[in-house]
Write a protein that holds these residues in place. Structure first.
Motif, short mmCIF file in Angstrom:
data_model
loop_
_atom_site.label_atom_id
_atom_site.label_comp_id
_atom_site.label_asym_id
_atom_site.label_seq_id
_atom_site.Cartn_x
_atom_site.Cartn_y
_atom_site.Cartn_z
N UNK A 46 0.80 -7.95 13.45
CA UNK A 46 -0.61 -7.72 13.21
C UNK A 46 -1.51 -8.36 14.24
N UNK A 47 -2.78 -8.46 13.89
CA UNK A 47 -3.81 -8.91 14.83
C UNK A 47 -3.53 -10.30 15.38
N UNK A 103 5.43 -3.72 14.37
CA UNK A 103 5.12 -2.65 13.43
C UNK A 103 3.80 -1.96 13.79
N UNK A 104 3.41 -2.11 15.05
CA UNK A 104 2.15 -1.51 15.51
C UNK A 104 2.17 0.01 15.37
N UNK A 105 3.33 0.62 15.60
CA UNK A 105 3.42 2.09 15.58
C UNK A 105 3.16 2.68 14.20
N UNK A 106 3.25 1.84 13.16
CA UNK A 106 2.94 2.31 11.81
C UNK A 106 1.70 1.60 11.26
N UNK A 107 0.87 1.14 12.19
CA UNK A 107 -0.42 0.52 11.85
C UNK A 107 -0.25 -0.73 11.00
N UNK A 108 0.85 -1.44 11.24
CA UNK A 108 1.09 -2.74 10.60
C UNK A 108 1.06 -2.69 9.08
N UNK A 109 1.64 -1.65 8.50
CA UNK A 109 1.70 -1.59 7.04
C UNK A 109 3.02 -2.15 6.50
N UNK A 144 -4.75 -7.86 8.21
CA UNK A 144 -4.08 -6.67 7.71
C UNK A 144 -3.55 -6.79 6.30
N UNK A 145 -3.38 -8.03 5.82
CA UNK A 145 -2.86 -8.21 4.47
C UNK A 145 -1.37 -7.99 4.35
N UNK A 146 -0.62 -8.34 5.43
CA UNK A 146 0.83 -8.20 5.45
C UNK A 146 1.46 -9.58 5.40
N UNK A 161 -3.38 -0.34 -7.90
CA UNK A 161 -2.38 0.72 -7.98
C UNK A 161 -2.60 1.65 -9.17
N UNK A 162 -3.28 1.16 -10.18
CA UNK A 162 -3.52 2.00 -11.37
C UNK A 162 -4.72 2.92 -11.20
N UNK A 163 -5.41 2.80 -10.07
CA UNK A 163 -6.66 3.53 -9.85
C UNK A 163 -6.52 4.55 -8.72
N UNK A 164 -7.17 5.69 -8.88
CA UNK A 164 -7.27 6.67 -7.80
C UNK A 164 -8.51 6.40 -6.95
N UNK A 165 -9.33 5.48 -7.40
CA UNK A 165 -10.60 5.17 -6.73
C UNK A 165 -10.39 4.15 -5.62
N UNK A 166 -9.38 3.26 -5.80
CA UNK A 166 -9.07 2.21 -4.83
C UNK A 166 -7.65 2.39 -4.32
N UNK A 167 -7.39 1.86 -3.12
CA UNK A 167 -6.05 1.96 -2.58
C UNK A 167 -5.77 0.78 -1.66
N UNK A 168 -4.50 0.37 -1.62
CA UNK A 168 -4.03 -0.64 -0.67
C UNK A 168 -2.95 0.02 0.18
N UNK A 169 -3.07 -0.06 1.52
CA UNK A 169 -2.15 0.70 2.38
C UNK A 169 -0.82 0.03 2.68
N UNK A 170 -0.64 -1.24 2.29
CA UNK A 170 0.53 -2.00 2.72
C UNK A 170 1.76 -1.68 1.87
N UNK A 171 2.91 -1.60 2.52
CA UNK A 171 4.16 -1.39 1.81
C UNK A 171 4.31 -2.51 0.76
N UNK A 172 4.56 -2.15 -0.50
CA UNK A 172 4.52 -3.15 -1.57
C UNK A 172 5.35 -4.40 -1.33
#
Length: 359
Positions: free
Chosen positions: A100-101, A122-128, A154-156, A278-289
């Motif tokens: 990450x950064x 993991x830059x090629x996958x945007x550090x998720x 990035x929250x990783x 995770x229970x919402x369609x309104x919010x999202x977190x992009x990082x692999x759990x």
């Protein structure tokens, strides 16, 4: 105005009990008639504070006598240069893992001193996610392996370590004292204080004593780890008030039950927030759990046009500094040790109500 819940990534929230104790001692520390900010760093009084901070940190992290505890200045970003300048003396290269950064910034500075062997990215996958730590092409003749186990922006986060005989140098600025670690697995740990330890201005360095011999005589005296250790972190005037507040935070952590107790609470806080997202369609977190950070939780809104309104209304609700880093946008909640579960639940309640109004 009453206290708010401060989700800033750093300088971050401090325990209210620590702030109140510092307030009570501001004008007169333990009957000396002066503030810690006013006393000589070589006085008996301040030397007792420094000794207390080192002893408490050693207890909290089970640091044995093979390691030196140093209090450096300049922020962790200065250590990006200081580490290769000290630890690569006599070596041509060092291994770096890019997650990450902050890893990227450390790599950029290291390249000014040595050849950087980029062992994974993991830059090629945007550090998720994080590269497989078991298959890194490590050069065992390198000076060290540098990692950043939690990328604040990035929250990783990852907790495992590669299997290697290289000294592992870890930037733990945003995770130190938030989870159990085995210090003996590291050659060096460094952490800017302003996230989980105290105010900005001091960097904690935990370095294996045998590595101090790598510090060359050609280094500026204030940059030499060996010189810093030989002078008990006082080559020049150290950030006395920051060290004092760090000691108060260490005391508070001991009162909470230590690192084990804090980790249990941090797991609960992070789970509650991620489960809601995770229970919402309104919010999202992009990082692999498997690699989601317990300390820094980034999230996005399905409708990006609502971001400004979200920040405006959350601020009015007493939920401060939820804007994501300028380089990635979105939102980010930093939930370090000092953030109570009540603050996380207040954020979840606000997010739920906001979704009902605008979803």
């Amino acid at each position: 105005m009453s206290r708010v819940y401060n989700f800033c990534s750093g300088p971050a929230a401090l325990p209210e009990a620590v702030l109140k104790k510092a307030q009570a001692e501001m004008l007169d520390w333990h009957g000396t008639g002066v503030s810690v900010m006013e006393m000589s760093h070589r006085s008996t009084e301040f030397m007792s504070i420094l000794a207390s901070a080192k002893a408490r940190l050693a207890r909290l992290l089970n640091i044995n006598d093979d390691y030196e505890i140093l209090f450096a200045q300049g922020g962790a970003s200065t250590l990006f240069s200081q580490i290769p300048a000290n630890l690569a003396n006599g070596y041509d290269s060092a291994c770096y893992l890019d997650t990450g950064v902050w890893s990227t910034k450390a790599i950029k500075e290291a390249k000014k001193y040595l050849d950087v062997n980029l062992v994974g990215s993991s830059k090629d996958v945007n550090y998720i996610t994080v590269p497989n730590l078991d298959t890194l092409p490590l050069d065992e003749s390198a000076a060290y392996l540098h990692i950043c186990p939690n990328e604040t922006i990035g929250g990783v986060e990852f907790s495992g370590l590669p299997k290697t005989d290289l000294p592992i140098v870890a930037d733990l600025s945003s995770t130190i004292l938030s989870r159990k670690i085995d210090v003996s697995q590291y050659g060096m740990i460094y952490a800017g204080a302003q996230k989980n330890v105290g105010p900005a201005g001091v960097v904690i360095c935990i370095i294996r004593k045998d590595l101090l011999a790598r510090s060359g005589d050609n280094l500026p005296s204030t940059w030499s780890f060996a010189n810093l250790a030989a002078n008990d972190s006082m080559i020049n005037t150290p950030p006395t008030f920051a060290i004092y507040l760090a000691d108060l935070v260490f005391e508070w952590l001991e009162e909470q039950g230590g690192v084990d107790a804090m980790e249990a609470v941090n797991i609960q806080k992070a789970k509650a927030l991620y489960d809601f997202i995770d229970s919402s369609d309104f919010y999202a977190n992009p990082i692999e759990p498997a690699y989601r950070s317990r300390m820094n939780v980034p999230f996005t809104l399905a409708d990006k046009s609502l971001e400004s309104l979200f920040l405006e209304e959350s601020e009015a609700a007493g939920l401060r500094t939820l804007a994501g880093h300028r380089s990635v946008g979105g939102m980010r909640a930093s939930i370090y040790n000092a953030m109570p579960m009540e603050g996380v639940l207040a954020l979840i309640d606000f997010m739920s109500a906001f979704e009902k109004r605008h979803g």
